[in-house]
Design a protein around this motif. Structure first.
Motif, PDB file in Angstrom:
ATOM      1  N   PRO A 220       4.621 -48.612  20.420  1.00  0.00           N
ATOM      2  CA  PRO A 220       4.477 -48.661  18.957  1.00  0.00           C
ATOM      3  C   PRO A 220       3.364 -49.628  18.558  1.00  0.00           C
ATOM      4  O   PRO A 220       3.604 -50.808  18.306  1.00  0.00           O
ATOM      5  CB  PRO A 220       5.849 -49.140  18.489  1.00  0.00           C
ATOM      6  CG  PRO A 220       6.418 -49.896  19.659  1.00  0.00           C
ATOM      7  CD  PRO A 220       5.887 -49.227  20.887  1.00  0.00           C
ATOM      8  N   GLU A 221       2.159 -49.106  18.493  1.00  0.00           N
ATOM      9  CA  GLU A 221       0.984 -49.963  18.353  1.00  0.00           C
ATOM     10  C   GLU A 221       0.974 -50.765  17.060  1.00  0.00           C
ATOM     11  O   GLU A 221       0.374 -51.835  16.984  1.00  0.00           O
ATOM     12  CB  GLU A 221      -0.283 -49.108  18.457  1.00  0.00           C
ATOM     13  CG  GLU A 221      -1.536 -49.914  18.735  1.00  0.00           C
ATOM     14  CD  GLU A 221      -2.655 -49.030  19.241  1.00  0.00           C
ATOM     15  OE1 GLU A 221      -2.379 -47.905  19.682  1.00  0.00           O
ATOM     16  OE2 GLU A 221      -3.802 -49.482  19.186  1.00  0.00           O
ATOM     17  N   PHE A 222       1.656 -50.263  16.032  1.00  0.00           N
ATOM     18  CA  PHE A 222       1.658 -50.990  14.764  1.00  0.00           C
ATOM     19  C   PHE A 222       2.297 -52.363  14.904  1.00  0.00           C
ATOM     20  O   PHE A 222       2.026 -53.276  14.118  1.00  0.00           O
ATOM     21  CB  PHE A 222       2.401 -50.179  13.684  1.00  0.00           C
ATOM     22  CG  PHE A 222       3.856 -49.938  13.967  1.00  0.00           C
ATOM     23  CD1 PHE A 222       4.264 -48.811  14.650  1.00  0.00           C
ATOM     24  CD2 PHE A 222       4.827 -50.843  13.561  1.00  0.00           C
ATOM     25  CE1 PHE A 222       5.602 -48.584  14.923  1.00  0.00           C
ATOM     26  CE2 PHE A 222       6.166 -50.632  13.816  1.00  0.00           C
ATOM     27  CZ  PHE A 222       6.552 -49.492  14.504  1.00  0.00           C
ATOM     28  N   ILE A 223       3.125 -52.541  15.936  1.00  0.00           N
ATOM     29  CA  ILE A 223       3.782 -53.833  16.149  1.00  0.00           C
ATOM     30  C   ILE A 223       2.751 -54.926  16.420  1.00  0.00           C
ATOM     31  O   ILE A 223       2.963 -56.091  16.096  1.00  0.00           O
ATOM     32  CB  ILE A 223       4.800 -53.724  17.307  1.00  0.00           C
ATOM     33  CG1 ILE A 223       6.017 -52.905  16.856  1.00  0.00           C
ATOM     34  CG2 ILE A 223       5.261 -55.098  17.786  1.00  0.00           C
ATOM     35  CD1 ILE A 223       7.053 -52.688  17.943  1.00  0.00           C
ATOM     36  N   THR A 224       1.605 -54.543  16.995  1.00  0.00           N
ATOM     37  CA  THR A 224       0.580 -55.550  17.295  1.00  0.00           C
ATOM     38  C   THR A 224      -0.043 -56.124  16.032  1.00  0.00           C
ATOM     39  O   THR A 224      -0.813 -57.074  16.099  1.00  0.00           O
ATOM     40  CB  THR A 224      -0.521 -54.954  18.191  1.00  0.00           C
ATOM     41  OG1 THR A 224      -1.192 -53.898  17.489  1.00  0.00           O
ATOM     42  CG2 THR A 224       0.072 -54.397  19.477  1.00  0.00           C
TER      43      THR A 224
END
Length: 558
Positions: A220-224
């Motif tokens: 879940p790249e948005f977590i970065t």
């Protein structure tokens, strides 16, 4: 006598009114009860305890003072707490507080309370509920969508229960106040939904634990983008694909990505603060602190099968092209000393490493440390494409690994002094929507090779021109995701670097799309490696020609 008669009638009607309106009198009492108390005694208690009466929940009783209700903390509408720690306080024994509408639930804490019911959707209706701790119980069912519409929740712990289903996307509605979210040790499945607002940063979120579930999909790249995150646990799930480089930008104190199906090369975390246990259990993952990526092809099983079949049938014979450049040829007219290239290395800013062999030079960047000069010199290559800037090859290393090479055409920068600053700039660029430069090679005759990872993925051009009857390769959702990826990559080139870079040749063949529909730009910044006159000619030609779709393809690309 008249007065006595009137008084008697008054008494009679008073008693008549009292007995005939008893239900209305009861309703007036209920209406004065705290709404939060009504919720607890109604839906919440029944849902949490399930079919078996729970001893702790039995203390939730209107005949018991609120301070003696187990697992609960209270607060008044003005923000002052209900003083339940002081046994001598009159509030501790006050029975009438349950009827005070200004009393609200502040915290629900029942860990290890032998709860066997389910999560009621009414949990989202408490206006001042800040913390919800129901971990280490036997709660089953799904996480209600309504939980994400709570107005004050900041700490949630639902870990070690029997919860199933997907994580509701509404959970990110709590981003503004959310500090910790722990739903580990359940049976949640599916991918982690993205926030409804694409730029949600959850700036206060410090602890996110979704480990030990059955979650799948890509990282879940948005977590970065959650800049305040200190602890992240996605271990023991079914995630796959690569781990984005952007995760290294988080100031994490604790990380667990172990026992998933992640693949590819690990991002470089500053200070090497994470050990093997953080990433173990991902067989296709390589890079420090795991095994070296040398010998790792990074290809999917389908791509490997395709290579094997092509080799067996003899349809595609890999031709050596580097050896023809580097063997029995001498470079002429090079006045620079051999130490000049080393002086260009900057290990603190870009991680460059210089490898030398005679008159040949190889500069390595982050992710390309496993390459050697011999690897490059002995690689065999197959032409993939010829572009304005040169020829692209897929090259096979002696150990079985595969890299992508781009041989710059004549007209590239002649002297080393003008090349190196641009090469070092390109080598430092790392973004999830850009293909990273792993190494740069300069041969004896001045030939220049840019070395990239070879990714077994199709170009946007391929996807736009491939379709199945009744089943288009690109629906609107995928097109939207690809367009956003391209825009983010370009935005980073334009605004995310000390020296802005223009792409110079945006076209569908320069957009790679992986199996998760993540777009990655390639061939960016190459105009800066050309002699100005040649670069101007290439860019001007690209502007003049533009993009001209065929009649058959126009409908697909619109």
């Amino acid at each position: 006598m008249a007065v006595l008669k009137i008084f008697s009638l008054y008494i009679f009607y008073s008693f008549f009114f009292y007995y005939s309106k008893g239900s209305a009198f009861t309703e007036s009492l209920v209406s004065s009860t705290s709404p939060d108390v009504e919720l607890l005694l109604g839906k919440i208690r029944a849902s949490l305890q399930g079919k078996t009466e729970n001893l702790l929940l039995s203390s939730w009783n209107s005949s018991v003072p609120l301070c003696q209700w187990r697992g609960l903390k209270w607060v008044f509408s003005n923000g002052s707490p209900l003083l339940c720690n002081d046994f001598s306080s009159p509030q501790w024994r006050n029975l009438s507080l349950s009827k005070d509408p200004s009393v609200h639930l502040l915290s629900l804490q029942l860990p290890s309370a032998n709860l066997s019911g389910s999560l009621p959707r009414e949990l989202g209706e408490f206006p001042m509920l800040q913390s919800l701790y129901l971990n280490i119980n036997s709660l089953s069912g799904t996480i209600p969508l309504e939980l994400g519409y709570s107005s004050a929740l900041s700490d949630i712990d639902l870990g070690d229960n029997l919860l199933s289903g997907v994580l509701p996307p509404s959970i990110w509605n709590l981003c503004d106040k959310l500090v910790s979210l722990r739903i580990n040790g359940n049976s949640l499945s599916g991918s982690i939904p993205e926030p409804a607002l694409p730029n949600s940063t959850c700036k206060n979120l410090q602890f996110l634990d979704l480990g030990n579930n059955k979650l799948s999909g890509s990282f879940p790249e948005f977590i970065t983008g959650f800049g305040g995150l200190k602890q992240l646990d996605l271990g023991n799930n079914l995630f796959s694909g690569s781990i984005p480089v952007s995760i290294a930008g988080l100031n994490l104190e604790k990380l667990d990505l172990s026992h998933n199906n992640f693949s590819g090369i690990l991002p470089v975390f500053g200070g090497s603060k994470f050990g093997v246990e953080v990433f173990e259990g991902n067989p296709s993952l390589c890079g420090s602190p795991l095994r070296s990526c040398t010998g790792t092809s990074g290809l999917s099983s389908g791509a490997i099968a395709g290579i094997i079949i092509s080799l067996m049938t003899g349809a595609m014979v890999l031709a050596s092209f580097l050896i023809g450049y580097v063997q029995n040829k001498k470079r002429k007219g090079r006045g620079e000393s051999e130490d000049e290239l080393e002086e260009g290395g900057d290990e603190e800013n870009g991680g460059n490493i210089v490898s030398e062999g005679g008159e040949e030079k190889l500069i390595l960047f982050q992710g390309g440390e496993h390459l050697t000069l011999d690897d490059v010199l002995n690689a065999t290559g197959q032409v993939m494409e010829k572009t304005s800037y040169g020829t692209a090859y897929k090259a096979k290393l002696a150990d079985g690994g595969t890299i992508a090479l781009r041989l710059l055409r004549e007209g590239s920068c002649k002297d080393r002094a003008s090349c190196l600053p641009v090469i070092k700039l390109l080598g430092r660029i790392r973004h999830e929507n850009l293909i990273p430069l792993r190494a740069f090679y300069e041969g004896k005759r001045g030939e220049k090779l840019l070395i990239y990872d070879h990714l077994p993925q199709r170009t946007l051009y391929d996807l736009l021109h491939e379709s199945k009857t009744g089943q288009p390769m690109l629906n609107w959702a995928r097109r939207h995701k690809i367009a956003l990826g391209i825009a983010r990559g370009l935005a980073y080139l334009h605004t995310g670097l000390d020296i802005p870079i223009t792409h110079g040749n945006i076209r569908s063949k320069n957009v790679l799309v992986d199996e998760f529909v993540v777009a990655r730009l390639t061939e960016f910044g190459l105009d800066k490696l050309m002699i100005p006159a040649v670069a101007d000619e290439i860019v001007a030609l690209a502007k003049t020609d533009g993009y001209k779709a065929s009649r058959a393809a126009k409908n697909e690309e619109m």
